[in-house]
Motif scaffolding. Sequence first.
Motif, PDB file in Angstrom:
ATOM      1  N   ASN A  99      33.635 -67.957  24.908  1.00  0.00           N
ATOM      2  CA  ASN A  99      32.317 -67.788  25.239  1.00  0.00           C
ATOM      3  C   ASN A  99      31.364 -67.832  23.930  1.00  0.00           C
ATOM      4  N   GLU A 100      31.990 -67.845  22.876  1.00  0.00           N
ATOM      5  CA  GLU A 100      31.127 -67.941  21.730  1.00  0.00           C
ATOM      6  C   GLU A 100      30.638 -69.640  21.177  1.00  0.00           C
ATOM      7  N   PRO A 101      29.734 -70.184  21.344  1.00  0.00           N
ATOM      8  CA  PRO A 101      29.537 -71.407  21.179  1.00  0.00           C
ATOM      9  C   PRO A 101      29.404 -71.891  19.500  1.00  0.00           C
ATOM     10  N   ALA A 102      29.051 -70.655  18.829  1.00  0.00           N
ATOM     11  CA  ALA A 102      28.905 -70.966  17.104  1.00  0.00           C
ATOM     12  C   ALA A 102      30.089 -71.425  16.808  1.00  0.00           C
ATOM     13  N   TRP A 103      31.342 -71.263  17.205  1.00  0.00           N
ATOM     14  CA  TRP A 103      32.660 -71.759  16.662  1.00  0.00           C
ATOM     15  C   TRP A 103      33.348 -72.772  17.428  1.00  0.00           C
ATOM     16  N   GLN A 104      32.472 -73.245  18.683  1.00  0.00           N
ATOM     17  CA  GLN A 104      33.191 -74.036  19.832  1.00  0.00           C
ATOM     18  C   GLN A 104      34.324 -73.263  20.470  1.00  0.00           C
ATOM     19  N   GLY A 105      34.125 -71.921  20.595  1.00  0.00           N
ATOM     20  CA  GLY A 105      35.046 -71.113  21.430  1.00  0.00           C
ATOM     21  C   GLY A 105      36.419 -71.007  20.826  1.00  0.00           C
ATOM     22  N   ARG A 106      36.344 -70.658  19.439  1.00  0.00           N
ATOM     23  CA  ARG A 106      37.855 -70.659  18.549  1.00  0.00           C
ATOM     24  C   ARG A 106      37.892 -69.490  17.967  1.00  0.00           C
ATOM     25  N   LYS A 107      36.676 -68.718  17.713  1.00  0.00           N
ATOM     26  CA  LYS A 107      36.571 -67.124  17.280  1.00  0.00           C
ATOM     27  C   LYS A 107      35.228 -66.824  17.440  1.00  0.00           C
ATOM     28  N   THR A 108      35.419 -65.363  17.269  1.00  0.00           N
ATOM     29  CA  THR A 108      34.346 -64.396  17.612  1.00  0.00           C
ATOM     30  C   THR A 108      34.421 -63.181  16.814  1.00  0.00           C
ATOM     31  N   PHE A 109      33.454 -62.408  16.520  1.00  0.00           N
ATOM     32  CA  PHE A 109      33.457 -61.072  16.183  1.00  0.00           C
ATOM     33  C   PHE A 109      33.259 -60.075  17.200  1.00  0.00           C
ATOM     34  N   MET A 110      33.882 -58.959  17.316  1.00  0.00           N
ATOM     35  CA  MET A 110      33.862 -57.929  18.162  1.00  0.00           C
ATOM     36  C   MET A 110      34.154 -56.362  17.483  1.00  0.00           C
ATOM     37  N   LYS A 111      33.812 -55.519  18.112  1.00  0.00           N
ATOM     38  CA  LYS A 111      34.276 -54.064  17.697  1.00  0.00           C
ATOM     39  C   LYS A 111      35.787 -53.590  18.169  1.00  0.00           C
ATOM     40  N   ALA A 112      36.223 -52.778  17.226  1.00  0.00           N
ATOM     41  CA  ALA A 112      37.395 -52.020  17.570  1.00  0.00           C
ATOM     42  C   ALA A 112      37.488 -50.796  17.117  1.00  0.00           C
ATOM     43  N   SER A 113      38.508 -50.109  17.543  1.00  0.00           N
ATOM     44  CA  SER A 113      38.643 -48.699  16.949  1.00  0.00           C
ATOM     45  C   SER A 113      40.210 -48.540  17.182  1.00  0.00           C
ATOM     46  N   PHE A 114      40.578 -47.339  16.497  1.00  0.00           N
ATOM     47  CA  PHE A 114      42.055 -46.712  16.557  1.00  0.00           C
ATOM     48  C   PHE A 114      41.852 -45.432  16.952  1.00  0.00           C
ATOM     49  N   ASP A 115      42.519 -44.835  17.816  1.00  0.00           N
ATOM     50  CA  ASP A 115      42.510 -43.527  18.148  1.00  0.00           C
ATOM     51  C   ASP A 115      43.675 -42.766  17.383  1.00  0.00           C
ATOM     52  N   LYS A 116      43.564 -41.451  17.520  1.00  0.00           N
ATOM     53  CA  LYS A 116      44.440 -40.427  16.557  1.00  0.00           C
ATOM     54  C   LYS A 116      45.821 -40.830  16.846  1.00  0.00           C
ATOM     55  N   ASN A 117      46.345 -41.455  17.831  1.00  0.00           N
ATOM     56  CA  ASN A 117      47.654 -41.895  18.028  1.00  0.00           C
ATOM     57  C   ASN A 117      47.978 -43.358  17.703  1.00  0.00           C
ATOM     58  N   GLY A 118      46.918 -43.830  16.847  1.00  0.00           N
ATOM     59  CA  GLY A 118      47.087 -45.241  16.311  1.00  0.00           C
ATOM     60  C   GLY A 118      47.180 -46.239  17.344  1.00  0.00           C
ATOM     61  N   VAL A 119      46.414 -46.008  18.515  1.00  0.00           N
ATOM     62  CA  VAL A 119      46.362 -47.248  19.419  1.00  0.00           C
ATOM     63  C   VAL A 119      44.902 -47.850  19.306  1.00  0.00           C
ATOM     64  N   CYS A 120      44.948 -49.331  19.282  1.00  0.00           N
ATOM     65  CA  CYS A 120      43.616 -50.028  19.039  1.00  0.00           C
ATOM     66  C   CYS A 120      43.171 -50.145  20.288  1.00  0.00           C
ATOM     67  N   THR A 121      41.820 -50.050  20.358  1.00  0.00           N
ATOM     68  CA  THR A 121      40.887 -50.289  21.717  1.00  0.00           C
ATOM     69  C   THR A 121      39.961 -51.530  21.122  1.00  0.00           C
ATOM     70  N   VAL A 122      39.701 -52.455  21.778  1.00  0.00           N
ATOM     71  CA  VAL A 122      38.682 -53.529  21.327  1.00  0.00           C
ATOM     72  C   VAL A 122      37.545 -53.538  22.357  1.00  0.00           C
ATOM     73  N   TYR A 123      36.397 -54.068  21.896  1.00  0.00           N
ATOM     74  CA  TYR A 123      35.121 -53.929  22.854  1.00  0.00           C
ATOM     75  C   TYR A 123      34.846 -55.525  22.981  1.00  0.00           C
ATOM     76  N   PRO A 124      35.481 -56.136  24.004  1.00  0.00           N
ATOM     77  CA  PRO A 124      34.919 -57.463  24.123  1.00  0.00           C
ATOM     78  C   PRO A 124      33.412 -57.795  24.612  1.00  0.00           C
ATOM     79  N   GLU A 125      32.799 -56.779  25.085  1.00  0.00           N
ATOM     80  CA  GLU A 125      31.343 -56.876  25.602  1.00  0.00           C
ATOM     81  C   GLU A 125      30.580 -56.866  24.275  1.00  0.00           C
ATOM     82  N   LYS A 126      30.793 -56.486  22.994  1.00  0.00           N
ATOM     83  CA  LYS A 126      30.189 -56.433  21.975  1.00  0.00           C
ATOM     84  C   LYS A 126      30.490 -57.660  21.080  1.00  0.00           C
ATOM     85  N   ALA A 127      31.097 -58.674  21.716  1.00  0.00           N
ATOM     86  CA  ALA A 127      31.332 -59.942  21.007  1.00  0.00           C
ATOM     87  C   ALA A 127      30.145 -60.747  20.390  1.00  0.00           C
ATOM     88  N   GLY A 128      30.250 -61.188  19.419  1.00  0.00           N
ATOM     89  CA  GLY A 128      28.843 -62.110  18.933  1.00  0.00           C
ATOM     90  C   GLY A 128      29.439 -62.621  17.540  1.00  0.00           C
TER      91      GLY A 128
END
Length: 135
Positions: A99-128
Motif C-alpha cells: 500500500n506504500e506508493p513511495a517505494w512502489q509497494g516494496r517497503k514501508t516503515f511501521m511500529k513494533a515492540s517486544f514484550d517481556k517474553n521476547g515476542v515481537c508485535t508489529v503495528y501495520p495500521e501505523k505504516a507510512g
Amino acid sequence: MASLSLGVMLGPPSEFNDGLYSSAMSLRGTTGLGNPKINDPGTGYKKPRGTKDNEKFVIKTQGNEDTSPILIYDQSRTCNFFLKPHQKGFKEVLKEIRNEPAWQGRKTFMKASFDKNGVCTVYPEKAGVKKHYTW
C-alpha cells in the motif's frame, strides 16, 4: 483480523536456513547473505538496544512477493529478522508494504515492540513513509 490497532504478534522466526528461501539485500554495503546477524536463526529477533519491554520503536519492512520472506529491521540493525510467508502476520505486513506508493509497494516503515517474553508485535495500521517517524 478484526482490528490491527492491537498489533499482530509475530512470534519467533523458525530456522532461517531451511533451504526454502535465499535473499541478498543490501544493509549499508553488506549483503544479507554475508551478515551473520541475519542468517543465524533468531539472533536478530530481539528488541533494539536501549528499548524497554513493550516500548514501540520504528522498523523498516522490505518485501513484495507472496512467496519470499519480508526483511524487518530497526535503524541500529540490532533487531533484524525475516518474516516468512507461512508465519503469522506475513499477510498483514505485506499488505501494508504494497500500500506504500513511495517505494512502489516494496517497503514501508511501521511500529513494533517486544514484550517481556521476547515476542515481537508489529503495528501495520501505523505504516507510512520515513518522514512520519524519527529515524
